[in-house]
Design an enzyme around this catalytic site. Structure first.
Site, short mmCIF file in Angstrom:
data_model
loop_
_atom_site.label_atom_id
_atom_site.label_comp_id
_atom_site.label_asym_id
_atom_site.label_seq_id
_atom_site.Cartn_x
_atom_site.Cartn_y
_atom_site.Cartn_z
CE1 TYR A 235 0.06 10.90 30.57
CE2 TYR A 235 0.14 13.24 29.72
CZ TYR A 235 -0.09 12.28 30.85
OH TYR A 235 -0.63 12.60 31.72
CG ASP A 264 5.35 16.13 32.31
OD1 ASP A 264 5.45 15.37 33.30
OD2 ASP A 264 4.30 16.76 32.07
CG ASP A 265 9.28 13.32 35.86
OD1 ASP A 265 10.49 13.50 36.10
OD2 ASP A 265 8.53 12.24 36.43
CE LYS A 381 1.34 17.74 34.23
NZ LYS A 381 1.57 16.76 33.28
CG ASP A 383 2.26 16.00 38.81
OD1 ASP A 383 1.36 15.57 39.59
OD2 ASP A 383 2.86 15.20 37.87
CB CYS A 425 -0.83 18.18 37.97
SG CYS A 425 -1.03 16.46 37.27
NE ARG A 440 -4.43 15.02 34.56
CZ ARG A 440 -3.20 14.42 34.63
NH1 ARG A 440 -2.12 15.00 34.22
NH2 ARG A 440 -3.24 13.18 35.07
CG ASP A 444 -1.19 10.38 34.71
OD1 ASP A 444 -1.66 11.41 35.41
OD2 ASP A 444 0.21 10.24 34.76
C1 9PG Z 1 5.27 12.67 35.61
C2 9PG Z 1 3.58 12.50 35.40
C3 9PG Z 1 3.01 13.38 34.58
C4 9PG Z 1 1.52 13.29 34.72
C5 9PG Z 1 1.13 13.62 36.05
C6 9PG Z 1 1.89 12.58 37.00
O1 9PG Z 1 -0.42 6.99 40.61
N1 9PG Z 1 0.57 7.24 40.02
O2 9PG Z 1 1.64 6.22 40.24
C7 9PG Z 1 0.82 8.34 39.17
C8 9PG Z 1 2.09 8.60 38.71
C9 9PG Z 1 2.29 9.46 37.93
C10 9PG Z 1 1.46 10.34 37.52
C11 9PG Z 1 0.05 10.04 38.18
C12 9PG Z 1 0.09 9.09 39.02
O3 9PG Z 1 1.54 11.42 36.54
O4 9PG Z 1 -0.14 13.31 36.15
O5 9PG Z 1 0.92 13.96 33.76
O6 9PG Z 1 3.30 14.87 34.78
O7 9PG Z 1 3.18 12.88 36.95
O8 9PG Z 1 6.23 11.98 36.54
#
Ligand code: 9PG
Length: 593
Positions: A235, A264-265, A381, A383, A425, A440, A444
């Protein structure tokens, strides 16, 4: 308001189309025949036991099977506590006849697959809740005595509650969602039981608690991990994170009370190729993990294990590992399960879904997890893990979407070992009790409190887009899950006052929400931006958070007493603390009680 059991409905998929079958319930013990399916239902007591069997001599593809109750003596308004499907899905009260299902707004299956177990559009006027729901009306069984309906598990199939009105009758469909899974000739399958709790005296949060305790016990919930305190890159740096960011923050982290340091990513060469880094991380993963360890912290890493970019090594070398898009029985190529232009990938940001039912994919996932843990990343984590739930062609067609998700998690757990900490997640919540240590439970957060209607990226998607206000709501409405089904991860705290649109008051409101929830407390800031005041906020969060988490461990998690009153609840209480929030503005007061 009362529920009267009326019938069982089955939806079967066949090459020529779909077949809806129905059979009336006559007594409390019934053996019903719906075409090739025999369905046994036992309604005695407060829990419904049911199972199905394929009595024909050929396989049957089952979309869904539902036990249908009629609701009588309703005093409007009738309202439904809607539990979302996965981590990011909104969870709050909705009014029947006024609010609408998100699929009606989006009407785009690609997006709907992330919102509900069944990616297809809901019927007009229908409201859905996944896994568990509360119904409440204005009658004698009103707000203080809602009715709870919940499935007692979710690893065999998803469980969806559909509130539907058809002419003059209002019905609750309790649906075992099979997602076109094939049931072999002669095969018998037990379905998850349905708990109905209309006991007088207990309020909504108490009923949700009892249900969660039951499910957690039954499925061996992993609730023993210690209170989690750490740092996460997302973040602050998002996709642009670099090795220099990681190293700079790691050097500053010694002054902070962190246990976990989670990348993270943004480090990976490609979505799907988790063991190789891109040019921003020249030292590679092993080196990063050992550097984090040398600083006395637990290395954590993000991955989206069930996705593969079209140009990833995994997708190029093993096209047979990708699930297929099937339209009317015709193979239309690799199945796309997500879209994120920032990931590149060669097809405008569309990502493929790995087929978690393929034994080689399971072996691959197991080995990736084992390699990451060997490198030192004992905190994973995971995701975008809803991916295998998307409708498509899979190697093992007998698996329901829930079983496909669970198979992927089980493979990773085998590879990671029992002592690794696994955080789900973007995860279909009901599918993973007993395999994840944490989930989670909300959208976000973002360096911003709320989103305006003009900020919607795609129609029907606003409530899932990153927003601290949305994360706040789910943290309250899903607080009852903490330490019963897993540890709740409310998402990261941001303490900075620059490089953010959160006001200091909004920053504190979110930090206090995380604290009172007793859930995981990870900070996501450039530590160089944080001053003594930020440190004081974190110290307060951790002091309160540990107390509230200890209370949760003792069976008294934080509670949102007004979760049936407003779509944006305002009250969050734990033993010793009362948080009152103005959710529109993001301001709050915290009292010791
Ligand atoms: C990394 C992120 C972080 C985050 C996760 C996840 O709906 N959406 O477009 C969407 C995009 C990203 C996202 C959640 C929803 O975040 O929750 O903490 O790790 O991926 O890309």
């Amino acid at each position: 308001m009362r529920l009267i059991p009326r019938r069982v409905e089955a939806l079967l998929s066949a090459s020529g189309g779909e077949q809806a079958l129905s059979a009336a319930l006559t007594g409390s013990e019934a053996g019903l025949q719906l075409g090739p399916l025999a369905v046994d239902v036992s309604l005695a007591g407060t829990e419904v036991d049911w199972s199905l069997a394929n009595r024909s001599d050929s396989p049957v593809r089952v979309r869904a099977i539902a036990l249908v109750y009629e609701l009588i003596d309703i005093v409007v308004p009738l309202r439904m506590f809607r539990n979302g499907y996965q981590s990011w899905s909104p969870t709050a009260i909705a009014t029947f006849g006024i609010d609408v299902d998100p699929s009606v707004l989006a009407d785009l299956e690609f997006l709907q697959a992330t919102q509900h177990a069944d990616q297809r559009r809901a019927r007009d006027g229908e409201l859905r809740s996944e896994w568990v729901t509360l119904l409440t009306d204005a009658g004698s069984s009103g707000p203080d005595r809602p009715l709870l309906a919940g499935f007692d598990g979710g690893d065999r199939h998803d469980g969806t509650f559909r509130l539907r009105a058809d002419g003059r009758t209002t019905e609750l469909w309790c649906e075992a969602f099979f997602g076109d899974a094939t049931v072999a000739a002669g095969e018998h399958r037990a379905l998850h039981g349905i708990v109905l709790d209309d006991g007088d005296g207990d309020d909504g949060p108490t009923k949700l608690s009892s249900w969660a305790i039951g499910v957690g016990h039954r499925h061996g919930a992993r609730v023993q991990a210690p209170y989690q305190v750490g740092w996460c890159s997302w973040y602050q740096y998002f996709h642009d994170v670099t090795e220099a960011h990681v190293r700079t923050n790691l050097n500053l982290a010694a002054a902070w009370p962190f246990d976990v340091f989670q990348l993270d990513d943004g480090y990976q060469r490609a979505i799907g190729d988790w063991l190789t880094t891109n040019h921003k991380f020249p030292s590679g993963l092993d080196d990063i993990a050992s550097t984090i360890s040398v600083h006395g912290l637990t290395p954590g890493v993000w991955l989206a294990p069930f996705l593969a970019a079209p140009d990833s090594q995994v997708a190029i070398r093993h096209p047979e590992w990708i699930a297929r898009r099937v339209v009317d029985g015709v193979d239309k190529g690799p199945l796309r399960t997500w879209w994120n232009p920032q990931w590149g990938g060669g097809e405008d940001g569309f990502m493929y879904g790995l087929d978690t039912t393929h034994p080689e994919v399971a072996a691959h996932l197991e080995s990736v997890a084992a390699d990451l843990v060997d490198a030192g990343f004992t905190y994973l984590k995971l995701d975008f893990t809803f991916s295998p739930s998307v409708d498509g062609g899979y190697h093992d067609q007998s698996c329901t979407p829930a079983q496909r998700v669970r198979a992927g998690f089980d493979a990773i757990r085998r590879g990671a070992g029992e002592s690794a900490f696994i955080l789900g997640c973007g995860v279909p919540l009901s599918n993973v009790v007993g395999v994840v240590d944490a989930s989670r439970i909300g959208e976000d957060v973002a360096p911003k409190w709320a989103l305006g209607p003009t900020e919607e990226i795609v129609a029907g998607y606003l409530d899932v887009q990153p927003s601290t206000q949305r994360a706040y709501v789910n943290t309250l409405t899903r607080a009852f899950m903490h330490r019963r089904l897993w540890l709740n991860d409310p998402d990261c705290i941001m303490l900075r006052t620059e490089d953010t649109e959160l006001s200091p008051a909004q920053m504190r409101t979110w930090a206090r929400t995380v604290a009172v929830s007793g859930g995981m407390a990870l900070v996501s800031d450039d530590l160089a931006l944080l001053d003594d005041n930020a440190r004081q906020v974190l110290d307060d969060v951790l002091e309160i958070g540990r107390v509230c988490d200890d209370e949760a461990i003792a069976g008294r998690p934080a509670c949102c007493d007004d979760l049936l009153d407003w779509a944006l609840p305002k009250c969050f209480a734990a033993i010793g603390y009362q948080l009152n929030v103005q959710p529109a503005e993001g301001t709050s007061t915290l009292r010791r009680s």
